[in-house]
Design a protein around this motif. Structure first.
Motif, PDB file in Angstrom:
ATOM      1  N   PRO A   1      22.273  -3.805  24.477  1.00 61.12           N
ATOM      2  CA  PRO A   1      22.420  -4.162  23.060  1.00 61.12           C
ATOM      3  C   PRO A   1      23.393  -3.232  22.346  1.00 61.12           C
ATOM      4  O   PRO A   1      23.529  -2.061  22.708  1.00 61.12           O
ATOM      5  CB  PRO A   1      21.001  -4.016  22.506  1.00 61.12           C
ATOM      6  CG  PRO A   1      20.319  -3.067  23.445  1.00 61.12           C
ATOM      7  CD  PRO A   1      20.923  -3.307  24.787  1.00 61.12           C
ATOM      8  N   GLN A   2      24.050  -3.760  21.315  1.00 67.59           N
ATOM      9  CA  GLN A   2      25.028  -3.007  20.544  1.00 67.59           C
ATOM     10  C   GLN A   2      24.562  -2.872  19.095  1.00 67.59           C
ATOM     11  O   GLN A   2      23.799  -3.702  18.603  1.00 67.59           O
ATOM     12  CB  GLN A   2      26.398  -3.689  20.604  1.00 67.59           C
ATOM     13  CG  GLN A   2      26.910  -3.936  22.009  1.00 67.59           C
ATOM     14  CD  GLN A   2      27.031  -2.668  22.821  1.00 67.59           C
ATOM     15  OE1 GLN A   2      27.610  -1.683  22.358  1.00 67.59           O
ATOM     16  NE2 GLN A   2      26.482  -2.672  24.033  1.00 67.59           N
TER      17      GLN A   2
ATOM     18  N   VAL B   1      32.323  -6.092  24.127  1.00 66.68           N
ATOM     19  CA  VAL B   1      31.652  -7.057  24.993  1.00 66.68           C
ATOM     20  C   VAL B   1      32.452  -8.353  25.052  1.00 66.68           C
ATOM     21  O   VAL B   1      32.711  -8.910  26.135  1.00 66.68           O
ATOM     22  CB  VAL B   1      30.213  -7.327  24.506  1.00 66.68           C
ATOM     23  CG1 VAL B   1      29.525  -8.342  25.406  1.00 66.68           C
ATOM     24  CG2 VAL B   1      29.413  -6.035  24.419  1.00 66.68           C
ATOM     25  N   TYR B   2      32.870  -8.826  23.883  1.00 70.20           N
ATOM     26  CA  TYR B   2      33.648 -10.065  23.820  1.00 70.20           C
ATOM     27  C   TYR B   2      34.958  -9.940  24.598  1.00 70.20           C
ATOM     28  O   TYR B   2      35.321 -10.830  25.383  1.00 70.20           O
ATOM     29  CB  TYR B   2      33.934 -10.426  22.361  1.00 70.20           C
ATOM     30  CG  TYR B   2      34.994 -11.482  22.185  1.00 70.20           C
ATOM     31  CD1 TYR B   2      34.695 -12.830  22.371  1.00 70.20           C
ATOM     32  CD2 TYR B   2      36.301 -11.135  21.842  1.00 70.20           C
ATOM     33  CE1 TYR B   2      35.673 -13.806  22.226  1.00 70.20           C
ATOM     34  CE2 TYR B   2      37.281 -12.096  21.694  1.00 70.20           C
ATOM     35  CZ  TYR B   2      36.973 -13.430  21.882  1.00 70.20           C
ATOM     36  OH  TYR B   2      37.945 -14.383  21.738  1.00 70.20           O
TER      37      TYR B   2
ATOM     38  N   HIS C   1      31.730  -1.754  18.687  1.00 72.43           N
ATOM     39  CA  HIS C   1      31.329  -1.770  20.091  1.00 72.43           C
ATOM     40  C   HIS C   1      30.914  -3.162  20.553  1.00 72.43           C
ATOM     41  O   HIS C   1      31.113  -3.514  21.716  1.00 72.43           O
ATOM     42  CB  HIS C   1      30.210  -0.752  20.314  1.00 72.43           C
ATOM     43  CG  HIS C   1      30.669   0.661  20.172  1.00 72.43           C
ATOM     44  ND1 HIS C   1      30.409   1.432  19.072  1.00 72.43           N
ATOM     45  CD2 HIS C   1      31.435   1.432  20.994  1.00 72.43           C
ATOM     46  CE1 HIS C   1      30.971   2.622  19.219  1.00 72.43           C
ATOM     47  NE2 HIS C   1      31.598   2.657  20.378  1.00 72.43           N
ATOM     48  N   LEU C   2      30.368  -3.956  19.659  1.00 73.18           N
ATOM     49  CA  LEU C   2      30.053  -5.335  20.024  1.00 73.18           C
ATOM     50  C   LEU C   2      31.308  -6.090  20.434  1.00 73.18           C
ATOM     51  O   LEU C   2      31.293  -6.913  21.359  1.00 73.18           O
ATOM     52  CB  LEU C   2      29.369  -6.041  18.852  1.00 73.18           C
ATOM     53  CG  LEU C   2      28.961  -7.510  19.075  1.00 73.18           C
ATOM     54  CD1 LEU C   2      27.945  -7.622  20.207  1.00 73.18           C
ATOM     55  CD2 LEU C   2      28.405  -8.094  17.787  1.00 73.18           C
ATOM     56  N   SER C   3      32.415  -5.797  19.774  1.00 68.68           N
ATOM     57  CA  SER C   3      33.666  -6.490  20.098  1.00 68.68           C
ATOM     58  C   SER C   3      34.136  -6.191  21.513  1.00 68.68           C
ATOM     59  O   SER C   3      34.815  -7.017  22.136  1.00 68.68           O
ATOM     60  CB  SER C   3      34.758  -6.101  19.092  1.00 68.68           C
ATOM     61  OG  SER C   3      35.122  -4.733  19.219  1.00 68.68           O
TER      62      SER C   3
ATOM     63  N   ASP D   1      26.900  -1.957  16.361  1.00 70.17           N
ATOM     64  CA  ASP D   1      27.954  -2.042  15.359  1.00 70.17           C
ATOM     65  C   ASP D   1      29.025  -3.008  15.845  1.00 70.17           C
ATOM     66  O   ASP D   1      29.122  -3.318  17.038  1.00 70.17           O
ATOM     67  CB  ASP D   1      28.560  -0.666  15.071  1.00 70.17           C
ATOM     68  CG  ASP D   1      29.171  -0.036  16.314  1.00 70.17           C
ATOM     69  OD1 ASP D   1      30.335  -0.353  16.618  1.00 70.17           O
ATOM     70  OD2 ASP D   1      28.479   0.740  17.004  1.00 70.17           O
ATOM     71  N   LEU D   2      29.838  -3.486  14.899  1.00 68.97           N
ATOM     72  CA  LEU D   2      30.857  -4.481  15.223  1.00 68.97           C
ATOM     73  C   LEU D   2      31.905  -3.949  16.193  1.00 68.97           C
ATOM     74  O   LEU D   2      32.384  -4.671  17.067  1.00 68.97           O
ATOM     75  CB  LEU D   2      31.550  -4.949  13.942  1.00 68.97           C
ATOM     76  CG  LEU D   2      30.786  -5.903  13.033  1.00 68.97           C
ATOM     77  CD1 LEU D   2      31.617  -6.202  11.779  1.00 68.97           C
ATOM     78  CD2 LEU D   2      30.456  -7.196  13.767  1.00 68.97           C
TER      79      LEU D   2
ATOM     80  N   LEU E   1      28.955   0.112  26.036  1.00 66.95           N
ATOM     81  CA  LEU E   1      28.579  -1.243  26.419  1.00 66.95           C
ATOM     82  C   LEU E   1      27.217  -1.287  27.119  1.00 66.95           C
ATOM     83  O   LEU E   1      26.509  -2.287  27.015  1.00 66.95           O
ATOM     84  CB  LEU E   1      29.630  -1.852  27.353  1.00 66.95           C
ATOM     85  CG  LEU E   1      30.603  -2.838  26.707  1.00 66.95           C
ATOM     86  CD1 LEU E   1      31.494  -2.128  25.717  1.00 66.95           C
ATOM     87  CD2 LEU E   1      31.436  -3.529  27.773  1.00 66.95           C
TER      88      LEU E   1
ATOM     89  N   GLY F   1      24.616   0.217  26.381  1.00 64.69           N
ATOM     90  CA  GLY F   1      23.518   0.297  25.442  1.00 64.69           C
ATOM     91  C   GLY F   1      22.742   1.598  25.541  1.00 64.69           C
ATOM     92  O   GLY F   1      23.073   2.500  26.319  1.00 64.69           O
TER      93      GLY F   1
END
Length: 340
Positions: free
Chosen positions: A148-149, A158-159, A154-156, A151-152, A131, A133
């Motif tokens: 910043p992320q 954050v959500y 690891h981006l998820s 791929d999906l 998370l 980055g």
């Protein structure tokens, strides 16, 4: 009271084993994606435990397993499509599992507690040190900003952390994300499919199988790692001392290495193991300047990790020796396979 584990894969299975050794009653749910179901069943035979085949993408499955487990002492939300490999699953499966699934879980835990007239149990979420980055410097504690992320998967994370914070602030839930480093080590469910193993395991499998090993230029960037046993201890300690209704992230990373440094440690152990390893004549990689350091609030509640990659590689190599390298699965349900 019951320990509820949602996601009984690589990390979840090791967590279950730890709680069973402590004499806890465990209820676990998994959908069998990328996981050896027979291994989970054998594990659950070892104590007061119930294994349910279900999916966090399905609201009825989530509500049913929470009802079976209630009253619940702690919920571990580990079910996820965690691989950044684009061939691991379709983007749709990753989004449904990693975004919708956690929302359904948090809502169901909240609603079950309200129906019972009791405070909601803490939800410990398997988040990621990624998370923060790339390009980290200095000391990284839980107050550092999210970066910043790429791929999906690891981006998820954050959500879901923001979602958990919302439920803590709005609904009085206790949500504890554990930001795990790259996890390695042998557990009750240890994978061999290259799409689902982390870099220390991938290098070990490649050396044992005589397969080529390459290091991308991005591998020179320091990364955070955490042994599986230390990760389990961190997950168990994460809610200790946390006030009800708090959102309380915790770092769980024990060693900072570059990918070439990981490969050097794998190769050193592989040679001792009798594996023929090409000698590039490069010696141990030069440590990068400005390597970041990890601080964890868990140190204050007794988390003192003791394991490292170098000391763990002999056990990883022994585990994999004589076992064939897994080919990509061809029997996965259609929604779990990436379209080609």
């Amino acid at each position: 009271m019951t320990v509820l584990v949602l996601g009984a894969g690589y990390i979840g299975a090791a967590l279950i084993a730890s709680h069973l050794q402590s004499g806890d009653r465990v209820v676990a749910m998994d959908n069998g994606f990328a996981t050896d179901w027979d291994a989970i069943e054998r594990l659950m035979d070892g104590g007061p435990a119930k294994l349910v085949r279900g999916d966090i993408r399905d609201a009825s499955s989530v509500a049913s397993v929470i009802s079976d487990a209630w009253p619940v002492r702690v919920v571990y939300l580990l079910a996820a499509q965690a691989s950044a490999n684009p061939d691991a699953a379709t983007p749709e499966y990753t989004e449904e599992t990693n975004l919708r699934g956690p929302r359904l879980v948090l809502e169901a835990v909240r609603d079950a507690a309200r129906a019972a007239g009791s405070p909601p149990p803490p939800v410990v979420y398997g988040s990621s040190f990624h998370l923060y980055g790339p390009g980290l410097v200095g000391e990284i504690d839980e107050a550092c900003p999210i970066g910043p992320q790429a791929d999906l998967s690891h981006l998820s994370k954050v959500y879901v952390e923001r979602l958990g914070e919302m439920h803590a602030n709005r609904d009085g839930m206790t949500v504890v994300p554990v930001r795990l480093g790259i996890v390695y080590g042998i557990g009750p469910v240890t994978k061999r499919d290259f799409r689902f193993v982390t870099v220390p395991h991938a290098f070990a499998l490649r050396r044992l199988g005589g397969l080529p090993v390459t290091v991308n230029p991005s591998g020179a960037r320091p990364l955070a790692f955490c042994h599986l046993d230390d990760a389990v201890e961190a997950l168990r300690l994460a809610p200790v001392g946390i006030a009800p209704g708090a959102f309380a992230p915790a770092n769980a990373a024990t060693e900072v290495l570059t990918v070439p440094e990981v490969l050097f440690r794998v190769d050193a152990s592989a040679r001792e193991f009798g594996v023929a390893v090409p000698d590039a004549g490069l010696g141990e990689p030069t440590a990068p300047a400005g390597r970041f350091r990890v601080h964890s609030r868990l140190a204050s509640v007794g988390w003192h990790p003791r394991r490292d990659v170098a000391g763990s590689m002999p056990g990883i190599l022994r585990h994999y020796a004589g076992q064939p390298v897994s080919a990509p699965r061809s029997d996965a349900p259609n929604d779990l396979r990436r379209d080609t």
